[in-house]
Design a protein around this motif. Structure first.
Motif, PDB file in Angstrom:
ATOM      1  N   SER A  91       0.829  -1.209   0.000  1.00 29.66           N
ATOM      2  CA  SER A  91       0.000   0.000   0.000  1.00 29.66           C
ATOM      3  C   SER A  91       0.857   1.250   0.000  1.00 29.66           C
ATOM      4  CB  SER A  91      -0.925  -0.005   1.216  1.00 29.66           C
ATOM      5  OG  SER A  91      -1.753  -1.149   1.221  1.00 29.66           O
ATOM      6  N   SER A  92       1.954   1.236   0.747  1.00 31.14           N
ATOM      7  CA  SER A  92       2.823   2.409   0.824  1.00 31.14           C
ATOM      8  C   SER A  92       3.462   2.709  -0.526  1.00 31.14           C
ATOM      9  CB  SER A  92       3.912   2.185   1.876  1.00 31.14           C
ATOM     10  OG  SER A  92       3.356   1.986   3.154  1.00 31.14           O
ATOM     11  N   TRP A 122       0.773   4.274  -2.835  1.00 37.44           N
ATOM     12  CA  TRP A 122       0.492   5.670  -2.495  1.00 37.44           C
ATOM     13  C   TRP A 122       1.707   6.562  -2.686  1.00 37.44           C
ATOM     14  CZ3 TRP A 122      -4.035   8.135  -1.099  1.00 37.44           C
ATOM     15  CH2 TRP A 122      -5.161   7.307  -1.029  1.00 37.44           C
ATOM     16  N   LEU A 133       1.300   7.628  -6.127  1.00 37.33           N
ATOM     17  CA  LEU A 133       0.219   8.615  -6.238  1.00 37.33           C
ATOM     18  C   LEU A 133       0.654   9.987  -5.729  1.00 37.33           C
ATOM     19  CD1 LEU A 133      -2.839   6.496  -5.025  1.00 37.33           C
ATOM     20  CD2 LEU A 133      -2.336   7.201  -7.364  1.00 37.33           C
ATOM     21  N   TYR A 134       1.502   9.995  -4.680  1.00 39.09           N
ATOM     22  CA  TYR A 134       1.949  11.249  -4.074  1.00 39.09           C
ATOM     23  C   TYR A 134       3.179  11.848  -4.757  1.00 39.09           C
ATOM     24  CZ  TYR A 134      -1.101  10.537  -0.013  1.00 39.09           C
ATOM     25  OH  TYR A 134      -2.182  10.394   0.816  1.00 39.09           O
ATOM     26  N   SER A 191      -1.375  13.406   4.455  1.00 36.97           N
ATOM     27  CA  SER A 191      -1.180  12.416   3.399  1.00 36.97           C
ATOM     28  C   SER A 191      -1.070  11.009   3.974  1.00 36.97           C
ATOM     29  CB  SER A 191       0.083  12.760   2.595  1.00 36.97           C
ATOM     30  OG  SER A 191      -0.003  14.055   2.048  1.00 36.97           O
ATOM     31  N   MET A 214      -3.854   7.816   3.485  1.00 40.62           N
ATOM     32  CA  MET A 214      -3.496   6.457   3.078  1.00 40.62           C
ATOM     33  C   MET A 214      -3.904   5.440   4.144  1.00 40.62           C
ATOM     34  SD  MET A 214       0.112   4.709   3.299  1.00 40.62           S
ATOM     35  CE  MET A 214       0.213   2.939   3.158  1.00 40.62           C
ATOM     36  N   TRP A 252      -7.606   4.761   4.144  1.00 38.35           N
ATOM     37  CA  TRP A 252      -7.951   3.872   3.038  1.00 38.35           C
ATOM     38  C   TRP A 252      -7.596   2.431   3.373  1.00 38.35           C
ATOM     39  CZ3 TRP A 252      -4.521   0.903   0.064  1.00 38.35           C
ATOM     40  CH2 TRP A 252      -5.098   0.274  -1.037  1.00 38.35           C
ATOM     41  N   GLN A 255       3.913   2.443   7.328  1.00 40.26           N
ATOM     42  CA  GLN A 255       3.726   3.457   6.294  1.00 40.26           C
ATOM     43  C   GLN A 255       4.542   4.720   6.577  1.00 40.26           C
ATOM     44  OE1 GLN A 255       1.554   2.254   8.476  1.00 40.26           O
ATOM     45  NE2 GLN A 255      -0.279   3.515   8.707  1.00 40.26           N
TER      46      GLN A 255
END
Length: 297
Positions: free
Chosen positions: A124-125, A128, A131-132, A163, A167, A170, A235
């Motif tokens: 997941s990290s 994202w 995305l970031y 931010s 994450m 989510w 994360q």
């Protein structure tokens, strides 16, 4: 006859403990021993290899209370908890309310909304992180299409914690969604039918009838989410490493930095025990005061 029953009961208990022995051994190795070791180290000064160098008494604890880093990490953790727990539960509740109907194709959406629970923190990290990304990330691309300036999501102290919290919310939404959807599906259809016959609107039915019936699940998710928020680490370590300027240095990352970066195992152990006490107190407060508002069927 009584002696025979006693021997049979003793035999059954012995067999039961033998089956439990592997689990008890693992608990002792990975839970109780580290806990007792942390208590011991928290009262001592250690060298770079973690060996006890001198007895410090309560000095490790008093130095924590005088440290600005301790209070900063505590404040960041509280902010992180307030940003992630309500958002994660609200997202799971909204998605569960939208997909608990038996419409055709709804299983596809249920699968999509459940995906976060199956993804690891590292995966997941990485997603994202892309995305970031300040130049090639989808979020800044969307802002540019709207004519807005790009945001430094992970390097701006004003945005970094938000931010990370977005994450994390989510990530938590998948678990929250599955439990809340199961709870909604477990409510008898007659209750909704009775409310509909009485002229109750869908919104009124949901907030005044269904929400009280969901309160045990919501209470459970609140307790678990708060504990998870206070123990978040992966994360933060992957995306920001506690930066910039300590804006995302949550409590667990302070423990990691103190013990495994600064090699102050005594102070790190003291921090870990303070975290243990904080989580224990927060859980007690929730069971003592919040549980009174829970409606058990």
């Amino acid at each position: 006859m009584d002696s025979r029953k006693q021997r049979l009961a003793w035999k059954e208990n012995t067999i039961g403990y033998l089956f439990l022995a592997p689990s008890l051994l693992l608990f002792c190795m990975f839970l109780f021993y580290p806990l007792l070791k942390s208590v011991y180290l928290s009262f001592h000064l250690t060298d770079l290899r973690g060996h006890v160098a001198a007895f410090a008494g309560l000095e490790n604890y008093s130095s924590l209370l005088r440290s600005e880093g301790f209070w900063n990490s505590l404040l960041v953790t509280v902010k992180f908890t307030l940003l992630t727990v309500p958002a994660g539960i609200a997202a799971g509740l909204l998605l569960a309310a939208l997909t608990h109907t038996k419409l055709k194709g709804m299983r596809v959406f249920r699968f999509i909304f459940s995906v976060p629970v199956a993804m690891s923190v590292s995966t997941s990290s990485v997603i994202w992180m892309m995305l970031y990304h300040p130049t090639t990330g989808m979020l800044n691309y969307g802002l540019s299409r709207l004519g807005l300036a790009p945001v430094q999501w992970l390097t701006d102290p004003a945005w970094a914690l938000i931010s990370i919290s977005l994450m994390t919310a989510w990530m938590n939404s998948g678990f929250n969604y599955i439990l809340l959807l199961s709870s909604l599906q477990g409510i008898r259809e007659e209750i909704r039918d009775s409310a509909r016959i009485d002229g109750s609107s869908p919104l009124r039915t949901f907030f005044q009838i269904l929400m009280p019936l969901l309160s045990p699940t919501l209470f459970f998710l609140t307790v678990v989410s708060v504990m998870n928020a206070f123990q978040s680490f992966g994360q933060i370590h992957i995306l920001t490493k506690g930066g910039p300027a300590g804006s995302t240095e949550v409590f667990v990352y302070s423990i990691y930095k103190e013990a495994f970066v600064n090699f102050q195992f005594g102070t790190g152990s003291a921090l870990a025990l303070v975290l243990f006490v904080l989580i224990l107190l927060l859980t007690w407060v929730q069971f003592r005061f919040v549980e009174k508002k829970v409606h058990y069927q």
